[in-house]
Every structure is written in structure tokens, then in C-alpha cells.
Design a protein around this motif. Structure first.
Motif, short mmCIF file in Angstrom:
data_model
loop_
_atom_site.label_atom_id
_atom_site.label_comp_id
_atom_site.label_asym_id
_atom_site.label_seq_id
_atom_site.Cartn_x
_atom_site.Cartn_y
_atom_site.Cartn_z
N LEU A 1 0.84 -1.20 0.00
CA LEU A 1 0.00 0.00 0.00
C LEU A 1 0.88 1.25 0.00
O LEU A 1 0.60 2.21 -0.72
N ALA A 2 1.93 1.24 0.80
CA ALA A 2 2.84 2.39 0.86
C ALA A 2 3.49 2.64 -0.49
O ALA A 2 3.65 3.80 -0.92
N GLU A 3 3.85 1.58 -1.20
CA GLU A 3 4.46 1.74 -2.52
C GLU A 3 3.47 2.31 -3.52
O GLU A 3 3.84 3.17 -4.35
N LYS A 4 2.23 1.87 -3.47
CA LYS A 4 1.20 2.38 -4.40
C LYS A 4 0.98 3.88 -4.16
O LYS A 4 0.91 4.68 -5.10
N VAL A 5 0.86 4.27 -2.90
CA VAL A 5 0.64 5.69 -2.59
C VAL A 5 1.84 6.51 -3.03
O VAL A 5 1.70 7.59 -3.62
N THR A 6 3.04 6.01 -2.75
CA THR A 6 4.27 6.71 -3.14
C THR A 6 4.33 6.94 -4.65
O THR A 6 4.63 8.05 -5.11
N GLU A 7 4.01 5.90 -5.41
CA GLU A 7 4.17 5.98 -6.86
C GLU A 7 3.08 6.79 -7.55
O GLU A 7 3.34 7.45 -8.56
N TRP A 8 1.85 6.77 -7.03
CA TRP A 8 0.73 7.31 -7.78
C TRP A 8 0.07 8.55 -7.18
O TRP A 8 -0.85 9.11 -7.78
N HIS A 9 0.54 9.01 -6.02
CA HIS A 9 -0.16 10.15 -5.39
C HIS A 9 -0.11 11.41 -6.26
O HIS A 9 -1.07 12.19 -6.27
N GLY A 10 0.96 11.61 -7.02
CA GLY A 10 1.06 12.80 -7.86
C GLY A 10 -0.01 12.84 -8.93
O GLY A 10 -0.71 13.85 -9.09
N LEU A 11 -0.17 11.74 -9.65
CA LEU A 11 -1.20 11.69 -10.71
C LEU A 11 -2.61 11.71 -10.12
O LEU A 11 -3.53 12.28 -10.72
N ILE A 12 -2.78 11.09 -8.95
CA ILE A 12 -4.11 11.11 -8.32
C ILE A 12 -4.51 12.55 -7.99
O ILE A 12 -5.65 12.96 -8.22
N HIS A 13 -3.55 13.33 -7.48
CA HIS A 13 -3.84 14.75 -7.22
C HIS A 13 -4.21 15.49 -8.50
O HIS A 13 -5.11 16.34 -8.52
N LYS A 14 -3.53 15.15 -9.58
CA LYS A 14 -3.73 15.85 -10.86
C LYS A 14 -4.98 15.38 -11.60
O LYS A 14 -5.29 15.89 -12.67
N VAL B 1 -3.63 4.54 -14.03
CA VAL B 1 -3.63 4.68 -12.57
C VAL B 1 -4.52 3.63 -11.92
O VAL B 1 -4.10 2.95 -10.97
N ILE B 2 -5.74 3.47 -12.44
CA ILE B 2 -6.64 2.53 -11.76
C ILE B 2 -6.19 1.07 -11.96
O ILE B 2 -6.42 0.22 -11.09
N GLN B 3 -5.54 0.80 -13.08
CA GLN B 3 -5.00 -0.55 -13.28
C GLN B 3 -3.82 -0.79 -12.33
O GLN B 3 -3.72 -1.85 -11.70
N LEU C 1 -15.03 7.35 -11.15
CA LEU C 1 -14.41 7.00 -12.41
C LEU C 1 -14.05 5.50 -12.44
O LEU C 1 -14.27 4.82 -13.45
N ALA C 2 -13.54 5.00 -11.33
CA ALA C 2 -13.19 3.58 -11.26
C ALA C 2 -14.43 2.71 -11.41
O ALA C 2 -14.40 1.67 -12.10
N GLU C 3 -15.52 3.15 -10.81
CA GLU C 3 -16.78 2.40 -10.92
C GLU C 3 -17.25 2.37 -12.38
O GLU C 3 -17.68 1.33 -12.89
N ALA C 4 -17.14 3.50 -13.05
CA ALA C 4 -17.54 3.57 -14.46
C ALA C 4 -16.69 2.64 -15.32
O ALA C 4 -17.19 1.97 -16.24
N ALA C 5 -15.41 2.55 -15.00
CA ALA C 5 -14.49 1.74 -15.81
C ALA C 5 -14.72 0.24 -15.63
O ALA C 5 -14.23 -0.56 -16.44
N THR C 6 -15.43 -0.13 -14.59
CA THR C 6 -15.68 -1.57 -14.36
C THR C 6 -16.90 -2.08 -15.11
O THR C 6 -17.13 -3.29 -15.15
N GLN C 7 -17.66 -1.19 -15.73
CA GLN C 7 -18.92 -1.59 -16.37
C GLN C 7 -18.72 -2.16 -17.78
O GLN C 7 -19.45 -1.84 -18.71
N VAL C 8 -17.70 -2.99 -17.92
CA VAL C 8 -17.41 -3.61 -19.22
C VAL C 8 -18.36 -4.80 -19.44
O VAL C 8 -18.58 -5.61 -18.55
#
Length: 426
Positions: free
Chosen positions: A305-318, A336-338, A380-387
Motif C-alpha cells: 500500500l505504501a508503494e502504491k501511494v508513493t508511486e501514484w499520489h502525484g497523478l491522483i492529485h492531478k 492509474v486505476i490498473q 471513475l473507477a466504478e464507471a471503468a468496471t462496467q465492461v
């Protein structure tokens, strides 16, 4: 003789239960010291022995711990290097003398009378953390324990006594912390992270020089600058402590709090000539987090979890710009969601977003600012799961074509969501 009745010796309530009761804190765990007894007598009374290094027993009914009064003498290196004596002639005062702080060296009779040979009550009233005796320096774990007590009792604004601070600094400089095992350090970190203001633990460690020894990745952040516009609080270390406390306000989840603590370690690697900017610090921080977690044998789930937050927090903010509008390309949102495994572990994404919200709020003047990105990303993540997998299979796709078709549809769903979001919110 009733089961659990002590017929040889006298039992006294000791330690944290006495301290917390005097502070008006609800007491959950009660520990007892038995003076003038022997292991055989405790076993005859129905107590169950659990201590290997010295006699500790569980009460047959309450399951509270009863330890025979003991003395300790330094005989080796680290916190294991002690000779323990638990003979029947050890006094209560001698047992209390081996404890760490005066506020933890008080006892109480079963009738409620306070026994305070080392001034614990006075230090409690003055909000002082003071060591009981010079023997404090014989156990390096006490450096971390005192820092943790400062965090635990932060609401009461306890301060280190100057003599105790000096002693802790001397212990750090002597190299005794090298004797601590990774497991014991991590245990203290876990307890500190579970307090209401965990930053106090790390700041006390920094005050006595222990942060530089145990967590140099964190310590170096306190000299690293950031853009004042986005970080009025100043250096990265100060920001990190604010983010940690913000996470503690937002969530009881230890893994969210740890991720908040780790999220900006990459900024410590930015060459000074590039300060106050830190382009690419997110990806740079991941190996640093991994190395720290390996060093202290942090549980894998906590590390991930710490690695995910470290790597993706910048794009999540943006994900939303300053005006609240979607600011990334559909492919970037999908990446990001993948990467955050939203499709497999949606609950983990919520925790990642909590740490990101703490990052946004852990800044001077931003503590109460809304963080719309959290709801936006979850929607957005919920929308992306509606495949519609069946429809894709019905089209006759095979092998790698299936995955490609699913990704195309996810991108289409994300595009539709972004369009609808922009129309609805602007």
C-alpha cells in the motif's frame, strides 16, 4: 484456598494502569507485581506461567499479568543483555527502580493507596517525562518507548526532562541502537502509528538524534525545500509529519498512516540544484520505501500500500485541476486505476485515496480544504468496471484480442464518464 488467591506475598497494581487512572484515561490493561512470593506458590494458586526469561503469570480468572518483583543487572549488549533476579526478597521499590520513567514507576495497593518512591505523581502533574535512574541507559529500546509515550500522551503535552534528553542523546551517540532487532523497532513504530498524533514519536526521535540512525530516509527530508506556493509549511520533513497526523485524523487504518509517512521519501533523492521542485519523486521513492520495509521486516501488505501511494499520489492529485475539471487523458486515468488494482481490490483504492487526501491536507493553510479527487476517482473507477464481457466475447475475439477489446471499452467508458462529469460539474 480460592483459585487465583495469592497466599504468599502481596500484589500491587503497577505501571500504565496507575499512570492512566491518575490522568483520567480509561484503563484497559492492568499489570500487577507480586512481592515476597515464589513461582511454586503462584502455580499452586492456579496461575499460569508465561514468562521464559523471568516469572510472569496469568491470573486464572481475569487473565491479567502478575510478575514476581525483580531486579535487573546489565551483563551484555542491547536489551537482551540482562541478568534477572526474581527472588522473594526483592522489594517493591527495587522493582520500580528498574522501570523507564517515573510516571511508570508508581504502584497501588488493592485498596487504592498510591506508592510513589521516585516522584512519578509530581512529574505527572508537571507533564514531565523523566527517567527513574541511570540504569535507563542500559536498554536502547527505551529511546523508542519514551518517544512513543510522548506520542501516546500528546494530548497532555508532556515534555522530555533535559537530563533524560541528554541521556537519550548519549545512548544514540554510543551506538547502542544498533543492538535493536528489526522486529522490536517495528513493534514500537506500530504502537506509535496507532496514537492520535504519531508525528510526536518521530519528532522526539529526531530531537535526540535517533531518527538519523533508525530512519535516515525520513531524517534527511527536514533539510529539503519545496515550492512555497504549494507548501507554506516549509521543508519536506515538516510536511511529512503533517501528512501523517492528517492521516491519523482521517483513518484508524495503520497501513494508511504508514503509507502517508512514506509517500514523499523520493524527495530526499532530488539533487539540491533542482530544489524546490521534485519532478519524478514519486517513482524515485518506491525503491526507498521497499528498502526501508525490508530493513524492518514490514508486513508485505503494509509495504504494498505504501508503494502504491508513493508511486501514484502525484497523478491522483492531478486527476482534477485547481478548478475541479478532469485534467488527464483517458489512458492516464486507466493506467492509474490498473496500477492501483482497482478492478481486483477496490477497497485498497479507497485506502490509497485516504492517504492522498492526507497528503493534500497536510499543508499549512490546507488542513480543512476539500479533496474532491477522492469521490471523483472512485466514481471513475466504478464507471471503468462496467465492461460487458459477454458482448465482447460475442464479437468473436480470441486470445490477446479479448484483453485489447476490454481495454478499448474501458477507455470508452472513462471518456463517457469524463464528459458527463464535466457537463454536470461545470
Amino acid at each position: 484456598m480460592m483459585k487465583g488467591e495469592i497466599v504468599q506475598g502481596q500484589a500491587y497494581l503497577v505501571g500504565g494502569a496507575v499512570r492512566d487512572a491518575l490522568l483520567g484515561i480509561e484503563v484497559y490493561d492492568r499489570d500487577w507485581v507480586v512481592v515476597g512470593s515464589r513461582p511454586e506458590a503462584m502455580l499452586q494458586a492456579g496461575f499460569e506461567q508465561v514468562g521464559k526469561d523471568f516469572p510472569v503469570f496469568l491470573h486464572p480468572k481475569t487473565k491479567e499479568e502478575y510478575a514476581l518483583a525483580r531486579t535487573e543487572r546489565k551483563s551484555g549488549i542491547g536489551y537482551h543483555g540482562f541478568e534477572v533476579s526474581a527472588s522473594a526478597d526483592v522489594t517493591l521499590e527495587e522493582d520500580l527502580l528498574r522501570r523507564d520513567l517515573t510516571i511508570n514507576a508508581m504502584a497501588q495497593t488493592p485498596q487504592g493507596a498510591l506508592i510513589d518512591p521516585y516522584g512519578g505523581q509530581d512529574d505527572l502533574q508537571k507533564r514531565i517525562l523523566r527517567h527513574v535512574s541511570p540504569a535507563f541507559s542500559e536498554d536502547p529500546l527505551r529511546v523508542l518507548r519514551v518517544a512513543r509515550f510522548a506520542a501516546k500522551l500528546q494530548a497532555f503535552d508532556f515534555k522530555l526532562h533535559a537530563d533524560t534528553r541528554d541521556l537519550m542523546q548519549h545512548m544514540v551517540q554510543s551506538g547502542e541502537l544498533a543492538a535493536l532487532t528489526p522486529e522490536r523497532v517495528w513493534q514500537e513504530v506500530v504502537k506509535a502509528l496507532n496514537t492520535q498524533k504519531p508525528s510526536v514519536f518521530f519528532m522526539v526521535l529526531r530531537e535526540v538524534g535517533a531518527l538519523k540512525v533508525l530512519f535516515p530516509e525520513l531524517d534527511r527530508l527536514f533539510v529539503v525545500t519545496q515550492p512555497p506556493k504549494h507548501h507554506p509549511e516549509g521543508d519536506v520533513g515538516t510536511h511529512t509529519m503533517m501528512v501523517l497526523d492528517a492521516a491519523a485524523c482521517l483513518s484508524d487504518d495503520l497501513e494508511v498512516r504508514f503509507a502517508a509517512l512514506m509517500h514523499d521519501l523520493g524527495k530526499g533523492l532530488t539533487p539540491e540544484e533542482f530544489w524546490p521542485k521534485h519532478h519524478g519523486h514519486e517513482a524515485a521513492g518506491v525503491p526507498v520505501v521497499a528498502a526501508l520495509c525490508r530493513r524492518y521486516r514490514v508486513p508485505k501488505k503494509t509495504q504494498q500500500l505504501a508503494e502504491k501511494v508513493t508511486e501514484w499520489h502525484g497523478l491522483i492529485h492531478k486527476g482534477l485541476d485547481s478548478g475541479g475539471k478532469p485534467a488527464l487523458k483517458p489512458k492516464t486515468y486507466l493506467k492509474v486505476i490498473q496500477a492501483c488494482q482497482v478492478l481486483k481490490k477496490p477497497e485498497n483504492f479507497e485506502r490509497i485515496l485516504l492517504a492522498c487526501e492526507a497528503d493534500a491536507k497536510g499543508r499549512t493553510g490546507f488542513e480543512t480544504v476539500a479533496y474532491p479527487q477522492a469521490k471523483f476517482w472512485m466514481a471513475l473507477a466504478e464507471a471503468a468496471t462496467q465492461v460487458d464481457n459477454r458482448a465482447i466475447l460475442a464479437q468473436g475475439h480470441q486470445g490477446a484480442e479479448i484483453a485489447e477489446a476490454i481495454e478499448r471499452q474501458r477507455l470508452q467508458l472513462i471518456g463517457q464518464f469524463l464528459e458527463a462529469y464535466s457537463l454536470k460539474n461545470h
